[in-house]
Design a protein around this motif. Structure first.
Motif, PDB file in Angstrom:
ATOM      1  N   LEU A 108       0.830  -1.198   0.000  1.00 25.08           N
ATOM      2  CA  LEU A 108       0.000   0.000   0.000  1.00 25.08           C
ATOM      3  C   LEU A 108       0.871   1.258   0.000  1.00 25.08           C
ATOM      4  O   LEU A 108       0.597   2.223  -0.728  1.00 25.08           O
ATOM      5  CB  LEU A 108      -0.920  -0.005   1.221  1.00 25.08           C
ATOM      6  N   GLN A 109       1.929   1.253   0.816  1.00 26.98           N
ATOM      7  CA  GLN A 109       2.806   2.416   0.881  1.00 26.98           C
ATOM      8  C   GLN A 109       3.433   2.720  -0.477  1.00 26.98           C
ATOM      9  O   GLN A 109       3.546   3.888  -0.879  1.00 26.98           O
ATOM     10  CB  GLN A 109       3.903   2.180   1.921  1.00 26.98           C
ATOM     11  N   TYR A 110       3.835   1.678  -1.193  1.00 23.89           N
ATOM     12  CA  TYR A 110       4.460   1.875  -2.499  1.00 23.89           C
ATOM     13  C   TYR A 110       3.497   2.589  -3.440  1.00 23.89           C
ATOM     14  O   TYR A 110       3.889   3.504  -4.182  1.00 23.89           O
ATOM     15  CB  TYR A 110       4.874   0.527  -3.084  1.00 23.89           C
ATOM     16  N   LEU A 111       2.228   2.204  -3.399  1.00 27.49           N
ATOM     17  CA  LEU A 111       1.232   2.834  -4.265  1.00 27.49           C
ATOM     18  C   LEU A 111       0.919   4.257  -3.799  1.00 27.49           C
ATOM     19  O   LEU A 111       0.760   5.174  -4.610  1.00 27.49           O
ATOM     20  CB  LEU A 111      -0.047   1.995  -4.290  1.00 27.49           C
ATOM     21  N   VAL A 112       0.837   4.449  -2.465  1.00 28.43           N
ATOM     22  CA  VAL A 112       0.515   5.769  -1.916  1.00 28.43           C
ATOM     23  C   VAL A 112       1.574   6.792  -2.302  1.00 28.43           C
ATOM     24  O   VAL A 112       1.263   7.929  -2.686  1.00 28.43           O
ATOM     25  CB  VAL A 112       0.365   5.692  -0.382  1.00 28.43           C
ATOM     26  N   ARG A 118      -0.270   7.435 -10.191  1.00 21.65           N
ATOM     27  CA  ARG A 118       0.481   6.735 -11.233  1.00 21.65           C
ATOM     28  C   ARG A 118       0.118   5.262 -11.207  1.00 21.65           C
ATOM     29  O   ARG A 118       0.047   4.648 -10.142  1.00 21.65           O
ATOM     30  CB  ARG A 118       1.982   6.903 -10.992  1.00 21.65           C
ATOM     31  N   THR A 119      -0.114   4.676 -12.365  1.00 23.07           N
ATOM     32  CA  THR A 119      -0.419   3.254 -12.450  1.00 23.07           C
ATOM     33  C   THR A 119       0.890   2.467 -12.413  1.00 23.07           C
ATOM     34  O   THR A 119       1.789   2.706 -13.228  1.00 23.07           O
ATOM     35  CB  THR A 119      -1.187   2.929 -13.735  1.00 23.07           C
ATOM     36  N   ILE A 120       0.979   1.532 -11.461  1.00 21.73           N
ATOM     37  CA  ILE A 120       2.182   0.725 -11.275  1.00 21.73           C
ATOM     38  C   ILE A 120       1.905  -0.674 -11.827  1.00 21.73           C
ATOM     39  O   ILE A 120       0.940  -1.330 -11.422  1.00 21.73           O
ATOM     40  CB  ILE A 120       2.568   0.616  -9.788  1.00 21.73           C
ATOM     41  N   ASP A 121       2.756  -1.116 -12.742  1.00 20.43           N
ATOM     42  CA  ASP A 121       2.517  -2.450 -13.309  1.00 20.43           C
ATOM     43  C   ASP A 121       2.987  -3.527 -12.343  1.00 20.43           C
ATOM     44  O   ASP A 121       3.739  -3.278 -11.395  1.00 20.43           O
ATOM     45  CB  ASP A 121       3.166  -2.608 -14.684  1.00 20.43           C
ATOM     46  N   ARG A 122       2.538  -4.728 -12.573  1.00 16.60           N
ATOM     47  CA  ARG A 122       2.800  -5.850 -11.674  1.00 16.60           C
ATOM     48  C   ARG A 122       4.292  -6.146 -11.554  1.00 16.60           C
ATOM     49  O   ARG A 122       4.790  -6.462 -10.468  1.00 16.60           O
ATOM     50  CB  ARG A 122       2.031  -7.080 -12.149  1.00 16.60           C
ATOM     51  N   VAL A 134      -6.222  -1.186 -12.724  1.00 21.08           N
ATOM     52  CA  VAL A 134      -6.223  -0.679 -14.096  1.00 21.08           C
ATOM     53  C   VAL A 134      -6.061  -1.896 -14.997  1.00 21.08           C
ATOM     54  O   VAL A 134      -4.972  -2.480 -15.079  1.00 21.08           O
ATOM     55  CB  VAL A 134      -5.088   0.341 -14.324  1.00 21.08           C
ATOM     56  N   ARG A 135      -7.149  -2.283 -15.622  1.00 15.65           N
ATOM     57  CA  ARG A 135      -7.182  -3.541 -16.365  1.00 15.65           C
ATOM     58  C   ARG A 135      -6.059  -3.613 -17.404  1.00 15.65           C
ATOM     59  O   ARG A 135      -5.851  -2.693 -18.184  1.00 15.65           O
ATOM     60  CB  ARG A 135      -8.542  -3.703 -17.050  1.00 15.65           C
ATOM     61  N   GLY A 136      -5.357  -4.732 -17.363  1.00 14.81           N
ATOM     62  CA  GLY A 136      -4.296  -4.977 -18.334  1.00 14.81           C
ATOM     63  C   GLY A 136      -2.995  -4.255 -18.044  1.00 14.81           C
ATOM     64  O   GLY A 136      -2.014  -4.442 -18.773  1.00 14.81           O
ATOM     65  N   VAL A 137      -2.950  -3.429 -17.002  1.00 10.61           N
ATOM     66  CA  VAL A 137      -1.732  -2.664 -16.717  1.00 10.61           C
ATOM     67  C   VAL A 137      -1.216  -2.975 -15.315  1.00 10.61           C
ATOM     68  O   VAL A 137      -0.119  -3.514 -15.143  1.00 10.61           O
ATOM     69  CB  VAL A 137      -1.972  -1.147 -16.870  1.00 10.61           C
ATOM     70  N   GLY A 138      -1.987  -2.621 -14.270  1.00  7.07           N
ATOM     71  CA  GLY A 138      -1.537  -2.823 -12.898  1.00  7.07           C
ATOM     72  C   GLY A 138      -2.465  -2.180 -11.902  1.00  7.07           C
ATOM     73  O   GLY A 138      -3.696  -2.275 -12.031  1.00  7.07           O
TER      74      GLY A 138
END
Length: 238
Positions: free
Chosen positions: A157-161, A166-170, A212-216
């Motif tokens: 969660l922290q990484y995304l926050v 920004r959309t982060i891919d897998r 985000v479908r197909g991205v991350g």
């Protein structure tokens, strides 16, 4: 320590069949004394609490203020019982708090019956406290309750926050949060399981982690989300 209620016994309203002339020597009837209900055995009444629900604006509109009301009640009590002792406390509430004034006062002053009634309210009637992502203490608070996130779930969660919007891919999530030799390192398919577990622990706020479908995945801040940053830059932000 508990509270009881005071109930004044009213004179009987039963209709008499015929008027009765009182005897000359009889004394006039007196009102029945107040009866205190719900007093457990082995206890005695030592005083009472009077909750007054009136804010400063209402008092001012009536041409007075809270201090004057308190002094008037104290003076009346001293007049009735000169040896009585009094103590006044002002109940504070956040500006704009809803509800009846007297109920707000009872809750603020920890009235047992008011607290019990408040706890029994349906969940949807209780105000939501929102989400607090506390990066300094490594915790997430949901509606004033700490969420039971694992260390890795908080890191995710922290990484995304820290990369809000920004959309982060897998692949980036895996390479940034797991070392190549980790036994539990996921692949691009099983990373979804970790995200799903994180979202389930966020409860009704799960949509702050957006797929985000197909991205991350992406962190979306809502009006009821607060971020408490550390005093120094996070080591995972570069």
């Amino acid at each position: 320590m508990s509270l009881a209620t005071i109930d004044r016994v009213r004179p009987s309203t039963a209709r008499r069949l015929a008027p009765v002339e009182p005897a000359p020597e009889s004394t006039p009837p007196t009102e029945a004394p107040a009866h205190i209900r719900a007093v457990p055995g082995g206890t005695e009444a030592r005083g009472f609490v009077l909750y007054v629900g009136v804010d400063e604006l209402k008092a001012a509109a009536a041409g007075t203020d809270l201090g004057s009301i308190v002094e008037a009640l104290r003076a009346l009590t001293k007049q009735l019982v000169p040896t009585s002792e009094t103590y006044a406390a002002v109940a504070l509430a956040p500006q704009g708090a809803g509800g009846r004034d007297v109920e707000v006062v009872r809750l603020a002053l920890q009235d047992p019956s008011a607290l019990a009634k408040h706890r029994q309210q349906p969940e949807e009637e209780k105000p939501r406290g929102g989400v607090v992502v506390d990066l300094s203490r490594k915790r997430v608070v949901l509606d004033d309750e700490t969420a039971a996130l694992t260390y890795k779930e908080f890191e995710l969660l922290q990484y995304l926050v820290l990369r809000e919007g920004r959309t982060i891919d897998r692949a980036e999530l895996i390479s940034s949060l797991w070392s190549a030799g980790d036994d539990d390192a996921p692949n691009e398919r099983t990373i979804d399981v970790h995200v799903r577990r994180l979202r389930s622990k966020l409860g009704s706020y799960e949509d702050i982690v957006r797929t985000v479908r197909g991205v991350g995945y992406r962190f979306d801040r809502h009006a009821d989300v607060a971020i408490r940053h550390t005093s120094t830059p996070s080591p995972d932000l570069f």
